[in-house]
Write an enzyme that holds these catalytic residues in place. Structure first.
Site, PDB file in Angstrom:
ATOM      1  N   MET A  41       0.847  -1.191   0.000  1.00 45.36           N
ATOM      2  CA  MET A  41       0.000   0.000   0.000  1.00 45.36           C
ATOM      3  C   MET A  41       0.886   1.246   0.000  1.00 45.36           C
ATOM      4  SD  MET A  41      -3.484  -0.785   2.080  1.00 45.36           S
ATOM      5  CE  MET A  41      -2.832  -0.727   3.729  1.00 45.36           C
ATOM      6  N   ALA A  43       4.232   3.726   0.949  1.00 41.43           N
ATOM      7  CA  ALA A  43       4.995   4.089   2.150  1.00 41.43           C
ATOM      8  C   ALA A  43       6.046   3.012   2.406  1.00 41.43           C
ATOM      9  CB  ALA A  43       4.081   4.288   3.349  1.00 41.43           C
ATOM     10  N   HIS A  48       9.367  -3.927   3.121  1.00 43.53           N
ATOM     11  CA  HIS A  48       8.900  -4.160   1.753  1.00 43.53           C
ATOM     12  C   HIS A  48      10.059  -4.546   0.842  1.00 43.53           C
ATOM     13  CE1 HIS A  48       5.770  -1.184   3.227  1.00 43.53           C
ATOM     14  NE2 HIS A  48       5.019  -2.190   2.825  1.00 43.53           N
ATOM     15  N   GLY A 158       4.765 -10.482   3.800  1.00 40.50           N
ATOM     16  CA  GLY A 158       5.503 -10.452   5.051  1.00 40.50           C
ATOM     17  C   GLY A 158       4.836 -11.265   6.140  1.00 40.50           C
ATOM     18  N   LYS A 160       4.972 -10.547   9.223  1.00 35.46           N
ATOM     19  CA  LYS A 160       4.462  -9.682  10.289  1.00 35.46           C
ATOM     20  C   LYS A 160       2.939  -9.699  10.300  1.00 35.46           C
ATOM     21  CE  LYS A 160       4.060  -5.171  10.068  1.00 35.46           C
ATOM     22  NZ  LYS A 160       2.698  -4.878  10.623  1.00 35.46           N
ATOM     23  N   ASP A 161       2.331  -9.669   9.120  1.00 42.84           N
ATOM     24  CA  ASP A 161       0.875  -9.758   9.005  1.00 42.84           C
ATOM     25  C   ASP A 161       0.496 -11.228   8.895  1.00 42.84           C
ATOM     26  OD1 ASP A 161       0.136  -6.848   8.802  1.00 42.84           O
ATOM     27  OD2 ASP A 161       1.536  -6.984   7.130  1.00 42.84           O
ATOM     28  N   GLN A 164      -3.109 -12.284   7.920  1.00 41.26           N
ATOM     29  CA  GLN A 164      -3.295 -11.983   6.505  1.00 41.26           C
ATOM     30  C   GLN A 164      -2.671 -13.080   5.648  1.00 41.26           C
ATOM     31  OE1 GLN A 164      -2.501  -7.956   4.637  1.00 41.26           O
ATOM     32  NE2 GLN A 164      -0.674  -9.014   3.916  1.00 41.26           N
ATOM     33  N   SER A 197       4.521   0.800   8.072  1.00 46.00           N
ATOM     34  CA  SER A 197       4.260   2.156   7.576  1.00 46.00           C
ATOM     35  C   SER A 197       3.630   3.022   8.653  1.00 46.00           C
ATOM     36  CB  SER A 197       3.350   2.103   6.346  1.00 46.00           C
ATOM     37  OG  SER A 197       3.933   1.320   5.321  1.00 46.00           O
ATOM     38  N   ARG A 198       2.983   2.400   9.629  1.00 43.85           N
ATOM     39  CA  ARG A 198       2.313   3.156  10.684  1.00 43.85           C
ATOM     40  C   ARG A 198       3.269   3.603  11.789  1.00 43.85           C
ATOM     41  NH1 ARG A 198      -1.835  -0.478   9.024  1.00 43.85           N
ATOM     42  NH2 ARG A 198      -3.765   0.623   8.506  1.00 43.85           N
TER      43      ARG A 198
END
Length: 291
Positions: A41, A43, A48, A158, A160-161, A164, A197-198
């Protein structure tokens, strides 16, 4: 028309960029050999780029998609303030040797409001699905569309998710999508925080508070991790559970510790593998090891 774009710096490498379905179709035909896709998405950060580097081990060409998907944001999520540093993203893609960037607008991905969407099922109703209703189904819908549009041999995501990734693997298996899904280990910053990104939303003080998350996960124990986090002022725990990494069912012998927490207005997710289920193999010298 395929464009060669990058950040406005003299001498920077350039990367081909397309934004419409027709442009993508033409550009995709020009990519020979095995093709990998990395969906983002924007950023972009080192996490990434680690996916892009990993993709080189599986494919000859790499496509990066940049699309902030409105279907996976709820009413209380941060769609409007989600960072969109597009020029910087293109420069990072160029430096990483990406072969093609697909950066569509919402109307390119959704020419009409989707009547049919991918249902994440029971797997999408737990944890992230419970905290963000519709999020995982919205994510799967765009992932399936982008898989159809980019036609890759392999897609990298990734770890991390983690939920997902589990949903994507289940969708690909259940719907017979002809693509190999590869998970890539989480990349962490110097203070242990998982790259996201957050993270840029965090103030210095909030960042210090958030560092309790990797400290808690380092215990590799749900009860001890919870104890660490509940002692931290300024951190609100959403969930923390030991789960099976495929089904995301809570299990005392689960192989994954997952959590979500808010620090200020920023919601962070993270996870850690647990040494409770080992896949043993034999290396070339005949010694047992982990895969």
């Amino acid at each position: 028309m395929t464009r060669l774009l990058a950040a406005p710096h003299e001498g920077r490498l350039r990367v081909p960029v397309v934004s419409t379905r027709d442009e993508l179709r033409v550009a995709r035909r020009g990519l020979t050999g095995r093709v990998a896709v990395v969906m983002t998405m924007g950023a972009l950060h080192e996490g990434h780029l680690s996916l892009v580097r990993a993709a080189r081990a599986y494919a000859d060409r790499v496509i990066v998609t940049i699309f902030v998907n409105p279907l996976q944001f709820g009413a209380n999520d941060d769609l409007d303030r989600y960072p969109r540093p597009f020029a910087d993203d293109l420069a990072r893609c160029a430096d990483a040797g990406v072969d093609l960037v697909f950066a569509p607008g919402p109307s390119d991905v959704y020419p009409r409001t989707p009547t049919v969407r991918v249902d994440a099922g029971d797997l999408g109703e737990r944890f992230e699905g419970a905290s963000r209703p519709g999020h995982l189904s919205g994510m799967l819908t765009v992932v399936l569309k982008l898989l159809h549009l980019t036609s890759p041999d392999v897609a990298l995501f990734g770890e991390k998710d983690a939920q997902q990734l589990a949903c994507i693997r289940a969708m690909v298996a259940d719907l017979d999508v002809p693509v190999r899904v590869v998970g890539v280990p989480t990349v962490r910053e110097g203070d242990g925080l998982a790259m996201s990104s957050r993270n840029r939303y965090l103030s210095d003080g909030e960042r210090a508070i958030a560092q309790a998350i990797p400290r808690a996960l380092a215990t590799r124990d749900a009860a001890r991790a919870r104890d660490v986090l509940e002692r931290v002022e300024g951190l609100s725990l959403d969930y923390l559970e030991q789960v099976d990494s495929e089904t995301f069912l809570a299990r005392p012998d689960g192989d994954l510790l997952v959590l979500a927490a808010k620090v200020g207005r920023t919601r962070l997710i993270d996870n850690a593998r647990l040494p409770t289920r080992l896949d043993l193999t034999v290396d070339h010298q005949g010694r047992p090891g982990r895969t």
